[in-house]
Design an enzyme around this catalytic site. Structure first.
Site, PDB file in Angstrom:
ATOM      1  N   LYS A  14       0.911  -1.208  -0.202  1.00 48.85           N
ATOM      2  CA  LYS A  14      -0.229  -0.155  -0.371  1.00 48.85           C
ATOM      3  C   LYS A  14       1.053   1.258  -0.398  1.00 48.85           C
ATOM      4  O   LYS A  14       0.151   2.254  -0.280  1.00 48.85           O
ATOM      5  CB  LYS A  14      -0.960  -0.170   1.309  1.00 48.85           C
ATOM      6  N   ARG A 128      12.279  -4.775   4.202  1.00 50.21           N
ATOM      7  CA  ARG A 128      11.162  -3.751   3.852  1.00 50.21           C
ATOM      8  C   ARG A 128      12.546  -2.533   4.708  1.00 50.21           C
ATOM      9  O   ARG A 128      12.651  -2.419   6.285  1.00 50.21           O
ATOM     10  CB  ARG A 128      10.351  -3.409   4.524  1.00 50.21           C
TER      11      ARG A 128
END
Ligand code: AMP
Length: 218
Positions: A14, A128
Site C-alpha cells: 500500500k 523492507r
C-alpha cells in the site's frame, strides 16, 4: 480526483502504490502509520503508548486515530483527492470515518483491496527499508525493489532506514490483527458496492496498472 482507501495486510504494497499514485497524479498520501510515528517522537505519555502499541503489532486506540485523521483530511491539500494508507483498520473506524466525511462534505471514493500471499508479505516485511526523506520503499532481498547501491536511496542518496516493527515476530502479530480486525471491512465495503479486488502478489507495476484500469479504464 476521487479519494482512495487501501485495505491490505501488512506489506501488501500500500505504501509503494500510494507513492506511485502521488508521483503520477499528485494525490495527497496520508499514512496513519506515519502520522502515529510522528507522535512517537515526543516523550509524552501518549507518544509512549503509541510506540508500545506499534511495536507489539496491535492497533492504536480509535479515538486517537480519528482525531489525527480528521485534522489531516481537513487540510487544503486534501481537497482534490487523497489516499488513505492504513485507515480504516476496523469497522468502528469505517463508521466513524463516514460521519467525518459528512461533516467535511467529502466523498468515500474507491476502496481497493490489495490481495497478497502471506509468505510473500513476510519476505517483503523482513527486507523492507525506506528513505526517511522522500518515503521511497525498497527491499534488500528482492531484485525488483533493491536500491541501486546497498542501503542508499536512489533518489536522495542518503541512508535507508528500517522500521522498528518490521521483524518476523511483529509481522505475525500484525497479520493476526489484520485477519481479526481489518478483514471484516471487506464485506462492509463490498455491501456498499465500492470495493475493488486488486491482485498484489505480482509486483508493483501490474498492481498499479490494475488500479489505473479501475480509476480511468486505461
Ligand atoms: P502501518 O504503517 O499502516 O503498517 O501501521 C503501523 C502500525 O501503526 C500498526 O501496526 C498499528 O499499530 C498502527 N496503526 C496504523 N494505522 C492505524 C489505524 N488506522 N488504527 C489503529 N492503529 C493503526
Amino acid at each position: 480526483m476521487k479519494n482512495i482507501i487501501f485495505i491490505a495486510p501488512p506489506a501488501a504494497g500500500k505504501g509503494t502504490i500510494s507513492n506511485m499514485l502521488t508521483d503520477t497524479y499528485h494525490m495527497t498520501h496520508i499514512s496513519t502509520g506515519d502520522l502515529l510515528r510522528e507522535e512517537t517522537s515526543s516523550d509524552s505519555e501518549l507518544g509512549k503508548y503509541i510506540k508500545e502499541q506499534m511495536q507489539s503489532g496491535a492497533l492504536v486506540n480509535d479515538e486517537i486515530i480519528l482525531d489525527l485523521l480528521k485534522k489531516r483530511i481537513a487540510k487544503d491539500d486534501c481537497n482534490d483527492g487523497y489516499i488513505l494508507d492504513g485507515f480504516p483498520r476496523n469497522v468502528e473506524q469505517a463508521i466513524a470515518y463516514e460521519n467525518i466525511l459528512k461533516e467535511l462534505n467529502k466523498d468515500l471514493g474507491y476502496v481497493f483491496l490489495l490481495d497478497v500471499d502471506k509468505e510473500l508479505a513476510k519476505k517483503r516485511i523482513v527486507g523492507r527499508i525506506s528513505c526517511p526523506q522522500c518515503g521511497a520503499v525498497y527491499n534488500e532481498y528482492m531484485e525488483e525493489t533493491k536500491p541501486k547501491k546497498d542501503g542508499i536511496c536512489d533518489k536522495c542518496n542518503i541512508s535507508l532506514v528500517k522500521r522498528d516493527d518490521d521483524n518476523e515476530e511483529t509481522f505475525e502479530k500484525r497479520f493476526t490483527t489484520y485477519f481479526e480486525k481489518t478483514e471484516p471491512l471487506i464485506n462492509y465495503y463490498k455491501e456498499k458496492g465500492v470495493l475493488y479486488n486488486i491482485p498484489a502478489s505480482c509486483g508493483k507495476d501490474p498492481t498499479f496498472a490494475a488500479i489505473k484500469k479501475v480509476m480511468f479504464g486505461e
